[in-house]
Design a protein around this motif. Structure first.
Motif, PDB file in Angstrom:
ATOM      1  N   GLY A  58     -17.089 -10.279  -1.543  1.00 45.20           N
ATOM      2  CA  GLY A  58     -17.342  -9.313  -2.604  1.00 45.20           C
ATOM      3  C   GLY A  58     -17.412 -10.030  -3.933  1.00 45.20           C
ATOM      4  O   GLY A  58     -17.323 -11.261  -3.992  1.00 45.20           O
ATOM      5  N   ARG A  59     -17.575  -9.255  -5.013  1.00 44.02           N
ATOM      6  CA  ARG A  59     -17.755  -9.875  -6.331  1.00 44.02           C
ATOM      7  C   ARG A  59     -16.786  -9.233  -7.318  1.00 44.02           C
ATOM      8  O   ARG A  59     -16.529  -8.018  -7.243  1.00 44.02           O
ATOM      9  CB  ARG A  59     -19.196  -9.658  -6.795  1.00 44.02           C
ATOM     10  N   VAL A  60     -16.259 -10.040  -8.204  1.00 43.41           N
ATOM     11  CA  VAL A  60     -15.370  -9.525  -9.253  1.00 43.41           C
ATOM     12  C   VAL A  60     -16.016  -9.849 -10.593  1.00 43.41           C
ATOM     13  O   VAL A  60     -16.446 -10.976 -10.823  1.00 43.41           O
ATOM     14  CB  VAL A  60     -13.953 -10.143  -9.172  1.00 43.41           C
ATOM     15  N   PHE A  61     -16.124  -8.859 -11.464  1.00 41.42           N
ATOM     16  CA  PHE A  61     -16.755  -9.128 -12.756  1.00 41.42           C
ATOM     17  C   PHE A  61     -16.200  -8.205 -13.839  1.00 41.42           C
ATOM     18  O   PHE A  61     -15.474  -7.246 -13.558  1.00 41.42           O
ATOM     19  CB  PHE A  61     -18.279  -8.985 -12.662  1.00 41.42           C
ATOM     20  N   ARG A  62     -16.563  -8.514 -15.051  1.00 41.98           N
ATOM     21  CA  ARG A  62     -16.052  -7.799 -16.219  1.00 41.98           C
ATOM     22  C   ARG A  62     -17.220  -7.344 -17.073  1.00 41.98           C
ATOM     23  O   ARG A  62     -18.224  -8.044 -17.188  1.00 41.98           O
ATOM     24  CB  ARG A  62     -15.145  -8.761 -17.005  1.00 41.98           C
ATOM     25  N   ASP A  63     -17.087  -6.161 -17.659  1.00 44.74           N
ATOM     26  CA  ASP A  63     -18.106  -5.681 -18.595  1.00 44.74           C
ATOM     27  C   ASP A  63     -17.348  -5.211 -19.836  1.00 44.74           C
ATOM     28  O   ASP A  63     -16.774  -4.121 -19.843  1.00 44.74           O
ATOM     29  CB  ASP A  63     -18.904  -4.542 -17.955  1.00 44.74           C
ATOM     30  N   GLY A  64     -17.328  -6.036 -20.848  1.00 45.66           N
ATOM     31  CA  GLY A  64     -16.562  -5.712 -22.055  1.00 45.66           C
ATOM     32  C   GLY A  64     -15.078  -5.677 -21.739  1.00 45.66           C
ATOM     33  O   GLY A  64     -14.523  -6.643 -21.239  1.00 45.66           O
ATOM     34  N   GLU A  65     -14.453  -4.552 -21.986  1.00 37.71           N
ATOM     35  CA  GLU A  65     -13.010  -4.426 -21.780  1.00 37.71           C
ATOM     36  C   GLU A  65     -12.681  -3.864 -20.401  1.00 37.71           C
ATOM     37  O   GLU A  65     -11.529  -3.584 -20.109  1.00 37.71           O
ATOM     38  CB  GLU A  65     -12.429  -3.502 -22.850  1.00 37.71           C
ATOM     39  N   ARG A  66     -13.712  -3.658 -19.568  1.00 37.32           N
ATOM     40  CA  ARG A  66     -13.480  -3.058 -18.258  1.00 37.32           C
ATOM     41  C   ARG A  66     -13.711  -4.077 -17.141  1.00 37.32           C
ATOM     42  O   ARG A  66     -14.505  -5.005 -17.285  1.00 37.32           O
ATOM     43  CB  ARG A  66     -14.376  -1.833 -18.065  1.00 37.32           C
ATOM     44  N   PHE A  67     -13.018  -3.852 -16.019  1.00 33.72           N
ATOM     45  CA  PHE A  67     -13.054  -4.804 -14.910  1.00 33.72           C
ATOM     46  C   PHE A  67     -13.571  -4.082 -13.660  1.00 33.72           C
ATOM     47  O   PHE A  67     -13.261  -2.897 -13.455  1.00 33.72           O
ATOM     48  CB  PHE A  67     -11.654  -5.365 -14.674  1.00 33.72           C
ATOM     49  N   PHE A  68     -14.295  -4.825 -12.826  1.00 33.84           N
ATOM     50  CA  PHE A  68     -14.933  -4.194 -11.667  1.00 33.84           C
ATOM     51  C   PHE A  68     -14.852  -5.093 -10.437  1.00 33.84           C
ATOM     52  O   PHE A  68     -14.776  -6.324 -10.548  1.00 33.84           O
ATOM     53  CB  PHE A  68     -16.414  -3.912 -11.964  1.00 33.84           C
ATOM     54  N   MET A  69     -14.890  -4.429  -9.272  1.00 34.23           N
ATOM     55  CA  MET A  69     -15.065  -5.133  -7.996  1.00 34.23           C
ATOM     56  C   MET A  69     -16.269  -4.525  -7.311  1.00 34.23           C
ATOM     57  O   MET A  69     -16.376  -3.303  -7.208  1.00 34.23           O
ATOM     58  CB  MET A  69     -13.842  -4.952  -7.101  1.00 34.23           C
ATOM     59  N   GLU A  70     -17.144  -5.415  -6.820  1.00 35.97           N
ATOM     60  CA  GLU A  70     -18.308  -4.946  -6.078  1.00 35.97           C
ATOM     61  C   GLU A  70     -18.092  -5.264  -4.604  1.00 35.97           C
ATOM     62  O   GLU A  70     -17.913  -6.434  -4.236  1.00 35.97           O
ATOM     63  CB  GLU A  70     -19.581  -5.640  -6.590  1.00 35.97           C
ATOM     64  N   LEU A  71     -18.092  -4.218  -3.788  1.00 40.05           N
ATOM     65  CA  LEU A  71     -17.879  -4.406  -2.354  1.00 40.05           C
ATOM     66  C   LEU A  71     -19.232  -4.272  -1.666  1.00 40.05           C
ATOM     67  O   LEU A  71     -19.933  -3.281  -1.855  1.00 40.05           O
ATOM     68  CB  LEU A  71     -16.879  -3.372  -1.833  1.00 40.05           C
ATOM     69  N   PRO A  72     -19.618  -5.276  -0.881  1.00 41.43           N
ATOM     70  CA  PRO A  72     -20.992  -5.351  -0.390  1.00 41.43           C
ATOM     71  C   PRO A  72     -21.318  -4.289   0.649  1.00 41.43           C
ATOM     72  O   PRO A  72     -20.429  -3.775   1.341  1.00 41.43           O
ATOM     73  CB  PRO A  72     -21.066  -6.743   0.217  1.00 41.43           C
TER      74      PRO A  72
END
Lengths: 627, 133
Positions: free
Chosen positions: A120-134
């Motif tokens: 999967g992928r872990v990333f940030r957009d500004g002040e928010r954090f995300f995980m992308e599950l394939p």
């Protein structure tokens, strides 16, 4: 000291008032002097006396804290700044937090994470954090999460591990499958954080509902707020926390009445001077030993909803209030379940000793130091006067050069106060502390071997019958159990183990690593990797640990790799072993290690056939060490 | 004369506090001793300022001459200059849980005494000054 203070204060006040009265009678006309004297009598004596008598009568009145409202730690800080500051430094405070750039420790840098159980992928957009599950059907479990991008809304932990959660529209906080191990500064999946079988649960199955489980012990006074009648588009959880994280009132009870009543300075002074306990608040240090360990044990212990009360537990506020009721009155512990014949194998060794961390309550409650003595959690730990790492009381002024932690034991065991007394007792140098023998590594949690909190004497019989790792052979890793048993018999008159097994001459840890179940293997790997062990030879231990890198359980591989690193030092840095990496890469690396570091000698007194037989007879029961 | 002795005492107290700072005395400087630090500083400050008030009152009497309630005002000021700093000093000597010790109750006693002294002197000072030819 209170009497000295009282005498000095009253003395100065009496002299001052007498001077004023004397001066007024000398200076003023009679009426004025009478007025001044009257004012002094009423203002400085009669009025305070009447208030004082009221406070004296009220202050010891018991308060039913179960009915009292919570206030949050900010209210406590105003009057207890030092205690607030010392608590603020602890990891209790940061047990649950909203996800912000200040609280998130994990590196959400856009990388793709690849493990043997998913990616999967872990990333940030500004002040928010995300995980992308394939969108990978192989990873989707029947009851797990679905592919997609999930926002990180809240997190648990800030010390060893940080677990991330996303909030669903129905109010459920769901743990996400990638977790950050702060100790190792790396990402893992749930299998990389807990001792659990290498099963076929796909990546998305490694999730949990926080509201009805984790939330209880990682916050202050939780009401899970489960809506049993919720339809598909309705709120399932309306969870309320009195305060996020483990704050003051988790241990001291609700503080609304305490705060209100103690706005009266006279009341505070009366309590200070008389030394009375304030019944509006709980002080765990002053409770009897059972109520005291329950305060910590509510969370540093395993508890279940009482039979038939699970729905009630998930729909109502946590009924436990420190010191207001026996904990076992509102919850059941694993011993109760065991007595009823229910399966608690994930939690207890066969003799009842807890297996996971976070069951310190059960360990302490089995200890003779608690049962026959006065030991409580506070004997060794402190929330307010200890380093945040393990909150062990710092005894700087009493510390001996031999073992600082021994002074925790000699608080009660005064007969071992001096190092020579401890040496005579243990038959070891004073550098070998009390805990080495009486609190061996029989517990496991967050990928670490941890000292048991069941303080006990080394007992080879428990190893023989229940598989409990033995304190002696955890250090003397090249010795067999019989050796330990013989010495304990000769030195302390302990009954000898009667092992008739043909492998009784082999090092006990070698036997455990080959034949034991996963927890036994993890603890044996930890012992073999102890670089300070007095055991002869390192190569055979490295060889056994390299073999253990092929273990089915990620936890065993992790501990074995840490052991290899400890034993080899710098030489290990050429091998970037990842205990949850892609299996093929792991296998290739292990082959390289064998080629470059081997051939490894066999353990002392061992034959290859015997070792193979032990391996063939390995205990393959699935083991979960559940926190 | 009393004012100078008070000033001597409270300047000495200030030097004592400086010494506690200089020699890093834990009982004064440890983080959990903030109440003691605060109240002993208050004792020094109040004592010094009230000593100066005492001297100012002496100067006033010397300039304007005595008045009927001057002994009472003097006693009240005398009580204030002893009791208020003593309250802060004792309060800081026995601190508990963010609160000063019992001695802090002396501070309002001294405060009212000071207030009384101020009223007596203010009343007198408000009267028209008699002129001597």
């Amino acid at each position: 000291m209170a009497w000295l203070e009282l005498t000095l204060t009253l003395g100065v006040a009496a002299v001052a008032l007498a001077l004023l009265v004397r001066a007024s009678w000398r200076t003023l006309p009679r009426a004025g002097a009478v007025a001044v004297t009257g004012l002094i009598t009423v203002g400085a004596i009669a009025l305070p006396a009447s208030k004082l008598s009221r406070v004296l009568a009220e202050s010891p009145t018991p308060v039913a804290l179960t009915e009292v409202a919570y206030e949050t730690s900010n209210a406590c800080a105003k009057c207890h700044p030092a205690h607030f500051a010392s608590w603020h430094r602890t990891y209790h405070r940061t047990m649950t937090q909203e996800a912000t750039p200040e609280t998130v420790l994990g590196e959400f840098d856009g990388r793709t994470l690849r493990f043997d159980d998913g990616y999967g992928r872990v990333f940030r957009d500004g002040e928010r954090f995300f995980m992308e599950l394939p969108n990978d059907p192989d990873l989707v479990a029947e009851r797990g999460m679905k592919p997609g991008v999930y926002a990180v809304d809240r997190l648990v932990g800030s010390h060893e591990v940080q677990v991330y959660m996303t909030r669903r529209v129905d109010g459920t906080y769901l743990t996400l499958p990638f977790e950050w191990r702060e100790r190792d500064k790396r990402w893992v999946t749930t299998t990389g954080n807990f001792l659990q079988p290498p099963d076929d649960v796909a990546l998305f199955g490694h999730t949990a509902e926080w509201n009805g489980s984790c939330a209880f012990c990682h916050n202050t006074k939780v009401n899970p707020g489960l809506n049993l009648d919720a339809g598909p588009s309705e709120t399932l959880y309306d969870t309320e926390l009195e305060e996020m994280g483990v704050a003051c009132e988790a241990c001291h009870g609700p503080g609304a009445i305490h705060q209100r009543k103690n706005q009266n300075p006279l009341r505070r002074q009366v309590l200070h001077v008389t030394g009375r306990e304030d019944p509006t608040i709980v002080n765990p240090a002053k409770l009897d030993k059972v109520r005291s360990i329950e305060v910590c044990g509510r969370c540093h212990g395993k508890w279940y909803a009482r039979a038939g009360q699970l729905e009630h537990t998930l729909t109502q506020p946590d009924p436990y209030v420190p010191a207001q009721m026996p904990l076992a009155e509102v919850y059941e512990d694993p011993f109760m379940l065991k007595r009823r014949g229910e399966d608690v194998v994930g939690y207890l060794w066969p003799d009842g000793t807890p297996r996971p961390t976070a069951m310190e309550f059960q360990g302490v409650s089995l200890s003779q130091c608690f049962r026959r003595g006065e030991m409580t959690c506070g004997s060794c730990h402190s929330m307010h006067a200890a380093p945040a790492d393990d909150q062990l009381i710092a005894y700087d002024d009493l510390a001996t050069p031999e073992r600082e932690d021994d002074v925790l034991c000699t608080q009660c065991h005064e007969e071992f106060l001096e190092p020579y007394q401890r040496e005579a007792h243990s038959r070891h140098s004073a550098t070998v502390g009390c805990v080495e023998c009486h609190m061996p590594y029989q517990t496991f949690g967050l990928m670490k071997a941890v000292r048991t909190h069941r303080v006990a004497n080394p007992n080879p019989k428990a190893t023989e019958h229940d598989g409990l790792p033995n304190a002696c052979t955890q250090c003397h890793v090249d010795k067999p159990l019989r050796w330990a048993s013989r010495h304990l018999h000769e030195w302390y008159g302990e009954p000898q183990a009667q092992s008739k097994l043909p492998d009784e001459r082999l090092p006990a840890t070698a036997v455990e690593l080959l034949r034991g179940h996963a927890l036994t293997r993890a603890l044996a790997a930890f012992a073999l990797g102890n670089s300070t062990s007095p055991a002869q030879g390192i190569s055979w231990r490295v060889g056994m640990l390299v073999d253990a890198l092929e273990d089915d359980y990620a936890a065993v591989r992790h501990i074995a790799w840490e052991g290899v690193q400890r034993l080899l030092g710098e030489r290990a840095s050429t091998y970037a072993f990842d205990y949850i990496g892609v299996p093929g890469e792991r296998k290739a690396l292990i082959s390289r290690m064998r080629a470059e570091l081997g051939p490894f000698p066999l353990p002392p007194r061992a034959e290859a056939e015997r070792l193979e037989a032990l391996l063939a007879n390995r205990d393959r029961q699935p083991i979960f060490v559940l926190e | 004369m009393g004012g100078w002795w008070f000033l001597t005492a409270f300047v000495t107290l200030g030097l004592g506090l400086d010494a506690l700072l200089a020699f890093k005395v834990g009982a004064y400087l440890d983080p959990d001793q903030s109440v003691r630090r605060q109240f002993w500083t208050l004792a020094h400050a109040h004592g010094t300022v009230l000593s100066l008030v005492h001297l100012a009152f002496a100067g006033y009497l010397s300039d304007r001459g005595s008045f009927p309630t001057a002994p009472l005002a003097s006693s009240a000021l005398f009580v204030a200059v002893i009791v208020m700093p003593s309250g802060f000093l004792l309060g800081g000597a026995f601190p508990r849980e963010g609160d000063p010790g019992l001695g802090i109750w002396l501070v309002p006693v001294g405060g009212f005494s000071l207030l009384g002294a101020c009223i007596l002197v203010a009343r007198e000072a408000s009267k028209p000054r008699s002129t001597k030819d």
